[in-house]
Design an enzyme around this catalytic site. Sequence first.
Site, PDB file in Angstrom:
ATOM      1  N   ASN A  62       0.698  -1.137  -0.134  1.00 51.06           N
ATOM      2  CA  ASN A  62       0.222   0.253  -0.031  1.00 51.06           C
ATOM      3  C   ASN A  62       0.263   1.261  -0.057  1.00 51.06           C
ATOM      4  OD1 ASN A  62      -2.545  -1.264  -0.040  1.00 51.06           O
ATOM      5  ND2 ASN A  62      -3.182  -1.217   2.156  1.00 51.06           N
ATOM      6  N   GLU A 126      -2.527  -0.568  -8.024  1.00 52.70           N
ATOM      7  CA  GLU A 126      -4.108  -0.051  -7.586  1.00 52.70           C
ATOM      8  C   GLU A 126      -4.409   0.991  -7.052  1.00 52.70           C
ATOM      9  OE1 GLU A 126      -5.493  -3.387  -3.858  1.00 52.70           O
ATOM     10  OE2 GLU A 126      -4.887  -1.724  -3.510  1.00 52.70           O
ATOM     11  N   TRP A 219     -11.193  -8.294  11.494  1.00 53.19           N
ATOM     12  CA  TRP A 219      -9.913  -7.623  10.507  1.00 53.19           C
ATOM     13  C   TRP A 219      -8.595  -7.892  11.023  1.00 53.19           C
ATOM     14  CZ3 TRP A 219      -7.224  -3.364  10.000  1.00 53.19           C
ATOM     15  CH2 TRP A 219      -6.246  -3.627   9.085  1.00 53.19           C
ATOM     16  N   ARG A 250     -15.115  -3.231   5.377  1.00 51.69           N
ATOM     17  CA  ARG A 250     -14.640  -4.384   5.179  1.00 51.69           C
ATOM     18  C   ARG A 250     -15.773  -5.588   4.305  1.00 51.69           C
ATOM     19  NH1 ARG A 250     -11.004  -2.064   4.380  1.00 51.69           N
ATOM     20  NH2 ARG A 250      -9.186  -2.987   4.422  1.00 51.69           N
ATOM     21  N   ASP A 353      -7.710 -11.858  -4.871  1.00 54.18           N
ATOM     22  CA  ASP A 353      -7.272 -10.637  -4.048  1.00 54.18           C
ATOM     23  C   ASP A 353      -7.936 -11.344  -2.251  1.00 54.18           C
ATOM     24  OD1 ASP A 353      -7.518  -7.969  -3.230  1.00 54.18           O
ATOM     25  OD2 ASP A 353      -9.079  -7.196  -3.216  1.00 54.18           O
ATOM     26  N   HIS A 390      -1.772   1.693   9.256  1.00 54.92           N
ATOM     27  CA  HIS A 390      -2.490   2.263   8.212  1.00 54.92           C
ATOM     28  C   HIS A 390      -3.332   3.121   8.766  1.00 54.92           C
ATOM     29  CE1 HIS A 390      -5.474   0.549   5.872  1.00 54.92           C
ATOM     30  NE2 HIS A 390      -5.111  -0.650   5.849  1.00 54.92           N
ATOM     31  N   SER A 441       2.401  -1.893   5.263  1.00 53.58           N
ATOM     32  CA  SER A 441       3.715  -3.206   5.483  1.00 53.58           C
ATOM     33  C   SER A 441       4.910  -2.617   4.633  1.00 53.58           C
ATOM     34  CB  SER A 441       3.056  -4.257   4.209  1.00 53.58           C
ATOM     35  OG  SER A 441       3.132  -4.002   2.817  1.00 53.58           O
TER      36      SER A 441
HETATM   37  O1  SFD Z   1      -4.755  -3.082   2.039  1.00 48.09           O
HETATM   38  C1  SFD Z   1       4.169  -9.296  20.259  1.00 48.09           C
HETATM   39  N1  SFD Z   1      -1.535  -4.128   5.743  1.00 48.09           N
HETATM   40  C2  SFD Z   1      -1.368  -3.728   5.009  1.00 48.09           C
HETATM   41  N2  SFD Z   1      -0.304  -2.878   4.254  1.00 48.09           N
HETATM   42  C3  SFD Z   1      -0.175  -3.344   2.578  1.00 48.09           C
HETATM   43  O2  SFD Z   1       1.022  -2.741   3.054  1.00 48.09           O
HETATM   44  N3  SFD Z   1      -0.643  -3.647   1.982  1.00 48.09           N
HETATM   45  C4  SFD Z   1      -1.739  -4.849   1.863  1.00 48.09           C
HETATM   46  O3  SFD Z   1      -2.445  -5.289   1.628  1.00 48.09           O
HETATM   47  C5  SFD Z   1      -2.781  -4.529   4.356  1.00 48.09           C
HETATM   48  N4  SFD Z   1      -3.634  -4.559   3.968  1.00 48.09           N
HETATM   49  C6  SFD Z   1      -3.679  -5.263   5.205  1.00 48.09           C
HETATM   50  C7  SFD Z   1      -2.620  -4.853   6.245  1.00 48.09           C
HETATM   51  C8  SFD Z   1      -2.924  -5.807   8.096  1.00 48.09           C
HETATM   52  C9  SFD Z   1      -4.415  -6.225   7.632  1.00 48.09           C
HETATM   53  C10 SFD Z   1      -3.788  -6.540   9.072  1.00 48.09           C
HETATM   54  C11 SFD Z   1      -4.845  -6.536   7.056  1.00 48.09           C
HETATM   55  C12 SFD Z   1      -4.794  -6.222   5.875  1.00 48.09           C
HETATM   56  C13 SFD Z   1      -5.616  -8.037   7.563  1.00 48.09           C
HETATM   57  C14 SFD Z   1      -1.423  -3.023   6.677  1.00 48.09           C
HETATM   58  C15 SFD Z   1       0.844  -4.071   7.628  1.00 48.09           C
HETATM   59  O4  SFD Z   1       0.085  -5.280   7.330  1.00 48.09           O
HETATM   60  C16 SFD Z   1       0.925  -2.938   8.750  1.00 48.09           C
HETATM   61  O5  SFD Z   1       1.027  -2.413   8.095  1.00 48.09           O
HETATM   62  C17 SFD Z   1       2.228  -3.899   9.370  1.00 48.09           C
HETATM   63  O6  SFD Z   1       2.013  -5.397   9.339  1.00 48.09           O
HETATM   64  C18 SFD Z   1       2.314  -3.604  10.679  1.00 48.09           C
HETATM   65  O7  SFD Z   1       3.942  -3.716  10.271  1.00 48.09           O
HETATM   66  P1  SFD Z   1       4.450  -4.088  11.979  1.00 48.09           P
HETATM   67  O8  SFD Z   1       5.468  -4.908  12.536  1.00 48.09           O
HETATM   68  O9  SFD Z   1       3.966  -3.118  13.129  1.00 48.09           O
HETATM   69  O10 SFD Z   1       2.876  -4.929  13.003  1.00 48.09           O
HETATM   70  P2  SFD Z   1       3.301  -6.738  12.454  1.00 48.09           P
HETATM   71  O11 SFD Z   1       3.236  -6.541  11.021  1.00 48.09           O
HETATM   72  O12 SFD Z   1       2.209  -7.447  12.825  1.00 48.09           O
HETATM   73  O13 SFD Z   1       3.851  -7.770  13.291  1.00 48.09           O
HETATM   74  C19 SFD Z   1       3.604  -7.625  14.737  1.00 48.09           C
HETATM   75  C20 SFD Z   1       4.949  -8.596  15.818  1.00 48.09           C
HETATM   76  O14 SFD Z   1       4.785  -8.578  17.151  1.00 48.09           O
HETATM   77  C21 SFD Z   1       4.673  -9.675  17.557  1.00 48.09           C
HETATM   78  N5  SFD Z   1       4.722  -9.480  19.239  1.00 48.09           N
HETATM   79  N6  SFD Z   1       6.236 -10.601  20.018  1.00 48.09           N
HETATM   80  C22 SFD Z   1       6.218 -10.834  21.044  1.00 48.09           C
HETATM   81  N7  SFD Z   1       5.544 -10.683  22.247  1.00 48.09           N
HETATM   82  C23 SFD Z   1       4.800  -9.642  22.384  1.00 48.09           C
HETATM   83  N8  SFD Z   1       3.838  -9.959  23.316  1.00 48.09           N
HETATM   84  C24 SFD Z   1       4.056  -9.954  20.932  1.00 48.09           C
HETATM   85  N9  SFD Z   1       3.071  -9.308  20.454  1.00 48.09           N
HETATM   86  C25 SFD Z   1       2.662  -8.926  19.399  1.00 48.09           C
HETATM   87  C26 SFD Z   1       3.675 -10.237  16.389  1.00 48.09           C
HETATM   88  O15 SFD Z   1       4.354 -11.987  16.577  1.00 48.09           O
HETATM   89  C27 SFD Z   1       4.703  -9.980  14.740  1.00 48.09           C
HETATM   90  O16 SFD Z   1       5.559 -11.127  14.934  1.00 48.09           O
HETATM   91  S1  SFD Z   1      -5.237  -4.224   3.755  1.00 48.09           S
HETATM   92  O17 SFD Z   1      -6.089  -4.670   3.976  1.00 48.09           O
HETATM   93  O18 SFD Z   1      -5.503  -3.156   4.557  1.00 48.09           O
HETATM   94  P1  AMP Z   2      -7.865  -0.879   2.240  1.00 46.62           P
HETATM   95  O1  AMP Z   2      -8.391  -2.508   1.321  1.00 46.62           O
HETATM   96  O2  AMP Z   2      -9.403  -0.654   2.198  1.00 46.62           O
HETATM   97  O3  AMP Z   2      -7.226  -1.230   3.350  1.00 46.62           O
HETATM   98  O4  AMP Z   2      -7.391   0.059   0.957  1.00 46.62           O
HETATM   99  C1  AMP Z   2      -5.851  -0.155  -0.030  1.00 46.62           C
HETATM  100  C2  AMP Z   2      -5.833   1.041  -0.065  1.00 46.62           C
HETATM  101  O5  AMP Z   2      -6.140   1.155  -0.508  1.00 46.62           O
HETATM  102  C3  AMP Z   2      -5.344   1.617   1.809  1.00 46.62           C
HETATM  103  O6  AMP Z   2      -4.129   2.486   1.215  1.00 46.62           O
HETATM  104  C4  AMP Z   2      -6.302   2.736   1.492  1.00 46.62           C
HETATM  105  O7  AMP Z   2      -6.209   3.532   2.040  1.00 46.62           O
HETATM  106  C5  AMP Z   2      -6.195   3.052  -0.707  1.00 46.62           C
HETATM  107  N1  AMP Z   2      -8.612   3.068  -0.464  1.00 46.62           N
HETATM  108  C6  AMP Z   2      -8.947   2.050  -0.232  1.00 46.62           C
HETATM  109  N2  AMP Z   2     -10.648   2.986  -0.705  1.00 46.62           N
HETATM  110  C7  AMP Z   2     -10.183   3.550  -1.264  1.00 46.62           C
HETATM  111  C8  AMP Z   2     -10.937   4.823  -1.771  1.00 46.62           C
HETATM  112  N3  AMP Z   2     -12.335   4.839  -2.287  1.00 46.62           N
HETATM  113  N4  AMP Z   2     -10.401   6.124  -2.238  1.00 46.62           N
HETATM  114  C9  AMP Z   2      -8.928   6.248  -1.906  1.00 46.62           C
HETATM  115  N5  AMP Z   2      -7.968   4.800  -1.307  1.00 46.62           N
HETATM  116  C10 AMP Z   2      -8.614   4.094  -0.895  1.00 46.62           C
END
Ligand code: SFD
Ligand code: AMP
Length: 634
Positions: A62, A126, A219, A250, A353, A390, A441
């Site tokens: 993203n 995208e 989620w 979602r 997807d 996020h 990510s």
């Molecule tokens: O679009 C302990 N995110 C998305 N990012 C993208 O780039 N593209 C996407 O397609 C993304 N989508 C998405 C995303 C997130 C989620 C939940 C969904 C879908 C369903 C965001 C990214 O995933 C997010 O920004 C990053 O992963 C953040 O990285 P970080 O490192 O801050 O968090 P992490 O990866 O979740 O890792 C956490 C770690 O900590 C560990 N942990 N370890 C020891 N002791 C404890 N007490 C702990 N508690 C946690 C975990 O095991 C893990 O290793 S989209 O749909 O939105």
């Molecule tokens: P999402 O699946 O909603 O997490 O979206 C993935 C990426 O697209 C994130 O960067 C969101 O901010 C962006 N996004 C999702 N929906 C929209 C929308 N309707 N307009 C603009 N950006 C969006």
Amino acid sequence: MANFEKVVVETDLLILGGGMAACGAAVEAAYWAKQNGLKVTLVDKAAVDRSGAVAMGLSAINQYVGLKDGHNSIKDYVDYVRNDLMGITREDLVANIARHVDSSVHLFEKWGLPIWKDEQGGYVHEGRWQLMINGESYKVVVAEAAKNALLQSGVGEIFERIFIVGPLMDGDRCAGAVGFSVREDKFYIFKAKATVAAMGGAVHVFKPRSAGEGLGRAWYPPWNSGSSAYFTIAAGAEMTCQEVRFIPVRFKDAYGPVGAWFLLFKSRATNATGGNYMVERVGELEKWGPYGRVKPIPANLRNYLGMLDILEGKGPIYMRTEEAIQKIADTYKDDPKEYKKKMKELESEAWEDFLDMTISQAILWAASNVQPEERSSEIAAAEPYFIGSHSGASGAWVSGPEDLQTDDTRKDYFWGYANMCTVKGLFAAGDASGASSHKFSSGSHAEGRITAKAAIKFIVENNTLPKVDDNEIGLKMAEVLKPLDTYEKHKNETTDPEINPNYIKPRMFMFRLQKIMDEYAAGISAQFSTNESQLNRALELLAMLREDSDKLAAENHHELMRCWENIHRMWQAEAHVRTVLFRQETRWPGYYFRADKPKLDEEKWHVFANCKYDPKAAKWEVFSRPVRHVFPKA
Ligand code: SFD
Ligand code: AMP
């Protein structure tokens, strides 16, 4: 006390977590540690290959700025993030990540992540900032590089399945962390010169929509439970944007992503009467200051327009998948063979997807006979989550990089080492660091790299192992293991181990927390709305919950982890409620609505709301910090 072996590990740099930020930190730390003869230790509660939010994979990256192509500048990204967060963002942090994120993406590709390419060999976008990937194994690819970097260089070691409970302190300096094995009778004491908190955000603080056997389906992944927030709060670090939760819209019940539908397939969402809230309610945007007029419309405002439809009884809201697919395929309608081919391609992209990142949504589609090319699917606003990486912003208040400060920002945003919290030797990245949203990510990985480099610099310039009092360690060990003792002591005083007047099991404790947050702190049942009285009531109930947390009981290692996960959630909840109470306006409708302060107040509240817990005095303080600009405003 439960009979656990005490294991002491001494290291230079301690990385807590094994997710995107921690893996970025590991790669960078390995390089700098080798140069400086230092040791790096990474600790994850799970297995790095599949831990964190990216466990199931992702279908898009993203954040990709594309500086090399010259299409976007760093300022463009900063403008986007500032607007999306309704004006409240740390531009120095966002810019620092934006200038490094592309190189993380290029590394992912080099390590084997398949990124979609167009006919000219360019990345398939995208949206403006998002790249399409075949990301089922995204986390495995990124983890492998992190593990190789640490282990093959000889500077590192990795501990998996160790749950980190909290910090160790040497006065005002972080001295490491304590935790326990979730498999063996071992209590771990990690002593370190610098510590990076990267344990993700928090889910299940609020009551989820899912019930019964579907409860774990949210989620956000159920295993990220507020450990970063707890760790930094307990160390006495200043926190920021604790009010800025994230509510993703979602696909309903299995939480499939909508980004590809809205951005790639250009789909509409319509209500029960076929109306499009993004068109019909466009006038509402005028009420939300300059942020209602920007493109893309901020995520919370997009949510809010849909929520208004639901409040008026116009639900369900449907993603018009069939219409979007048909519209794209129609461009081939004069060539039946090409048309058929395109339809097949679109259908498989739609399924992929979900299969790349939210497999349960594909299962739900299959189970409920949904063919996206024929039938719309319901979408809904999910329960609130804490995910600063996020479109939320909660996390620790960290120092920005020196070279991006202006005369104006230097005083408030810079104190020596990039991404260091207000506690010496403690750093934060990814979801653990606040006010720098939309890193996702890739940006979290880049921020992990930035943080590790700064933390190694800190170690080189402060090269002493902090002292930790043995007495303090003994007390911590007793506190951490207490739920096991409580269970042993009282287990025979009941016929049902789940219910006992002398203890509370973590599952019941979690339900109690979720009910408080849901009803009083603008959860789903409260239609995402709250007011001062409700928030004060939430604080009363949270105080009683905190008292009862002393009675948590665990039957085994797994439940001991559940106990501490819920204590971490409870602290995240309190930081949230206190900050929502402090901010006397509604700035993010669609995330939460302060019904008693229903308007945006740019004059008084164009500020960060920060908070801090003083562990010695056992007192919270909530206060504001100025929003300053590194770039001229768009
Ligand atoms: O679009 C302990 N995110 C998305 N990012 C993208 O780039 N593209 C996407 O397609 C993304 N989508 C998405 C995303 C997130 C989620 C939940 C969904 C879908 C369903 C965001 C990214 O995933 C997010 O920004 C990053 O992963 C953040 O990285 P970080 O490192 O801050 O968090 P992490 O990866 O979740 O890792 C956490 C770690 O900590 C560990 N942990 N370890 C020891 N002791 C404890 N007490 C702990 N508690 C946690 C975990 O095991 C893990 O290793 S989209 O749909 O939105
Ligand atoms: P999402 O699946 O909603 O997490 O979206 C993935 C990426 O697209 C994130 O960067 C969101 O901010 C962006 N996004 C999702 N929906 C929209 C929308 N309707 N307009 C603009 N950006 C969006």
